[in-house]
Design an enzyme around this catalytic site. Structure first.
Site, PDB file in Angstrom:
ATOM      1  N   TYR A 198       0.854  -1.209   0.000  1.00 22.25           N
ATOM      2  CA  TYR A 198       0.000   0.000   0.000  1.00 22.25           C
ATOM      3  C   TYR A 198       0.882   1.247   0.000  1.00 22.25           C
ATOM      4  CZ  TYR A 198      -3.783   3.157   1.526  1.00 22.25           C
ATOM      5  OH  TYR A 198      -4.702   4.177   1.626  1.00 22.25           O
TER       6      TYR A 198
HETATM    7  P1  NAD Z   1     -14.061   2.691   0.833  1.00 19.09           P
HETATM    8  O1  NAD Z   1     -13.742   1.239   0.757  1.00 19.09           O
HETATM    9  O2  NAD Z   1     -15.034   3.164   1.866  1.00 19.09           O
HETATM   10  O3  NAD Z   1     -14.559   3.210  -0.587  1.00 19.09           O
HETATM   11  C1  NAD Z   1     -13.964   2.826  -1.780  1.00 19.09           C
HETATM   12  C2  NAD Z   1     -14.985   2.939  -2.894  1.00 19.09           C
HETATM   13  O4  NAD Z   1     -14.309   2.665  -4.132  1.00 19.09           O
HETATM   14  C3  NAD Z   1     -16.140   1.919  -2.782  1.00 19.09           C
HETATM   15  O5  NAD Z   1     -17.387   2.567  -2.958  1.00 19.09           O
HETATM   16  C4  NAD Z   1     -15.865   0.951  -3.921  1.00 19.09           C
HETATM   17  O6  NAD Z   1     -17.035   0.366  -4.489  1.00 19.09           O
HETATM   18  C5  NAD Z   1     -15.147   1.835  -4.929  1.00 19.09           C
HETATM   19  N1  NAD Z   1     -14.335   1.057  -5.866  1.00 19.09           N
HETATM   20  C6  NAD Z   1     -13.400   0.134  -5.551  1.00 19.09           C
HETATM   21  N2  NAD Z   1     -12.894  -0.401  -6.668  1.00 19.09           N
HETATM   22  C7  NAD Z   1     -13.526   0.186  -7.722  1.00 19.09           C
HETATM   23  C8  NAD Z   1     -13.457   0.041  -9.134  1.00 19.09           C
HETATM   24  N3  NAD Z   1     -12.625  -0.831  -9.695  1.00 19.09           N
HETATM   25  N4  NAD Z   1     -14.249   0.811  -9.900  1.00 19.09           N
HETATM   26  C9  NAD Z   1     -15.117   1.679  -9.332  1.00 19.09           C
HETATM   27  N5  NAD Z   1     -15.224   1.862  -7.999  1.00 19.09           N
HETATM   28  C10 NAD Z   1     -14.450   1.121  -7.204  1.00 19.09           C
HETATM   29  O7  NAD Z   1     -12.656   3.400   1.016  1.00 19.09           O
HETATM   30  P2  NAD Z   1     -12.167   4.796   1.683  1.00 19.09           P
HETATM   31  O8  NAD Z   1     -11.563   4.505   2.986  1.00 19.09           O
HETATM   32  O9  NAD Z   1     -13.199   5.836   1.550  1.00 19.09           O
HETATM   33  O10 NAD Z   1     -10.933   5.095   0.702  1.00 19.09           O
HETATM   34  C11 NAD Z   1     -10.957   6.053  -0.324  1.00 19.09           C
HETATM   35  C12 NAD Z   1      -9.523   6.442  -0.626  1.00 19.09           C
HETATM   36  O11 NAD Z   1      -8.908   6.939   0.571  1.00 19.09           O
HETATM   37  C13 NAD Z   1      -8.606   5.309  -1.105  1.00 19.09           C
HETATM   38  O12 NAD Z   1      -7.790   5.786  -2.153  1.00 19.09           O
HETATM   39  C14 NAD Z   1      -7.773   4.977   0.111  1.00 19.09           C
HETATM   40  O13 NAD Z   1      -6.522   4.430  -0.235  1.00 19.09           O
HETATM   41  C15 NAD Z   1      -7.627   6.356   0.720  1.00 19.09           C
HETATM   42  N6  NAD Z   1      -7.283   6.398   2.130  1.00 19.09           N
HETATM   43  C16 NAD Z   1      -8.084   5.778   3.048  1.00 19.09           C
HETATM   44  C17 NAD Z   1      -7.729   5.819   4.392  1.00 19.09           C
HETATM   45  C18 NAD Z   1      -8.546   5.134   5.444  1.00 19.09           C
HETATM   46  O14 NAD Z   1      -8.032   4.938   6.550  1.00 19.09           O
HETATM   47  N7  NAD Z   1      -9.792   4.776   5.184  1.00 19.09           N
HETATM   48  C19 NAD Z   1      -6.570   6.523   4.790  1.00 19.09           C
HETATM   49  C20 NAD Z   1      -5.794   7.151   3.828  1.00 19.09           C
HETATM   50  C21 NAD Z   1      -6.169   7.080   2.502  1.00 19.09           C
END
Ligand code: NAD
Length: 241
Positions: free
Chosen positions: A152
């Site tokens: 990651y």
């Molecule tokens: P989440 O799992 O709640 O949401 C991800 C969304 O992406 C989902 O609705 C899913 O259906 C969609 N998705 C996944 N693969 C897909 C595809 N191939 N085509 C279309 N849609 C797709 O995740 P989140 O925590 O909201 O994460 C969002 C971003 O934030 C990511 O890039 C993640 O790396 C980043 N991030 C998250 C955190 C955390 O702790 N949650 C921290 C830092 C960064």
């Protein structure tokens, strides 16, 4: 506070049906933007769009032709494309010699290839109109190596490299490319975290809520023309990195 209005701005958010993307969508709608949610989870997408008043775009980001077509359709309907929040991403943590390494491929492809392709899809329209904002959801793991999650971390370092180079390629056209780098946020993404680590972070109050990141994104998007918040790191205050 100086800033620009998002009233009537044409926006799209990938991964908009859940977590950070959904909360950012809500914030942009509240700020007056016309928001399109790109997601492959059709059911969650419909519920989200009905709830917040956004337009659903049911698309798998690995289907590059479909993403290009969806962007072209938005440009054809609205005559412009102002904001892309390239947010969709996945998570794989753990020791590299353990677990199923085939999970790496999907995550690397989503966090890197599909994300970069979605950015490429919107740039021509933005460059032609001489303005636009592209923000990518990176991570604190894009700024410092997080030992609990090497793959990651590598994916988000790639995001940072992309942002810092593409930003300079398109800057002369008036388009801004930037990254928001959150620490842990309480979303469904953390279901793949080591349960012991998750429990520890929750008990310590060391998780942010999606709204915290959404507000940071809104701040970035509303800076006046000529200024860019290139990287915005946002962390739970007690996060020990
Ligand atoms: P989440 O799992 O709640 O949401 C991800 C969304 O992406 C989902 O609705 C899913 O259906 C969609 N998705 C996944 N693969 C897909 C595809 N191939 N085509 C279309 N849609 C797709 O995740 P989140 O925590 O909201 O994460 C969002 C971003 O934030 C990511 O890039 C993640 O790396 C980043 N991030 C998250 C955190 C955390 O702790 N949650 C921290 C830092 C960064």
């Amino acid at each position: 506070m100086t800033g620009i209005s998002l009233d009537g701005k044409i926006a799209a958010i990938t991964g908009g049906a859940s977590g950070i993307g959904l909360e950012a969508a809500q914030a942009l709608v509240e700020a007056g933007a016309i928001v399109h949610l790109f997601d492959r989870d059709e059911e969650a997408l419909k519920t989200a769009c009905d709830e917040i008043g956004a337009t659903p775009v049911a698309v798998d980001l690995f289907d590059y032709a479909a993403v290009d077509a969806a962007v072209a359709d938005i440009v054809a309907r609205h005559g412009r494309f102002d904001i892309l929040y390239a947010n969709a991403g996945a998570y794989v943590g753990g020791k590299v010699w353990e677990g199923d390494a085939s999970n790496w491929d999907m995550m690397l492809n989503l966090n890197i290839n599909a994300t970069f392709r979605s950015v490429r899809a919107v740039l021509p329209a933005m460059m032609a109109q001489g303005s636009g904002d592209v923000i990518l959801t990176s991570s604190i793991a894009g700024a410092v190596p997080v030992v609990a999650e090497p793959i990651y971390t590598a994916s988000k370092h790639a995001v940072q490299a992309f942002v810092h180079t593409v930003r300079r390629q398109v800057a002369p056209s008036g388009v801004r490319v930037a990254a928001v780098l959150p620490g842990p946020v309480h979303t469904p993404l953390l279901k793949d975290w080591d349960p012991e680590r998750l429990r520890k972070e929750i008990d310590a109050g060391a998780l942010m809520e999606p709204r915290d990141v959404a507000e940071a994104v809104l701040f970035m998007l509303t800076r006046r023309k000529g200024v860019i918040v290139r990287d915005l790191v946002i962390l739970p205050h007690s996060f020990d990195i």
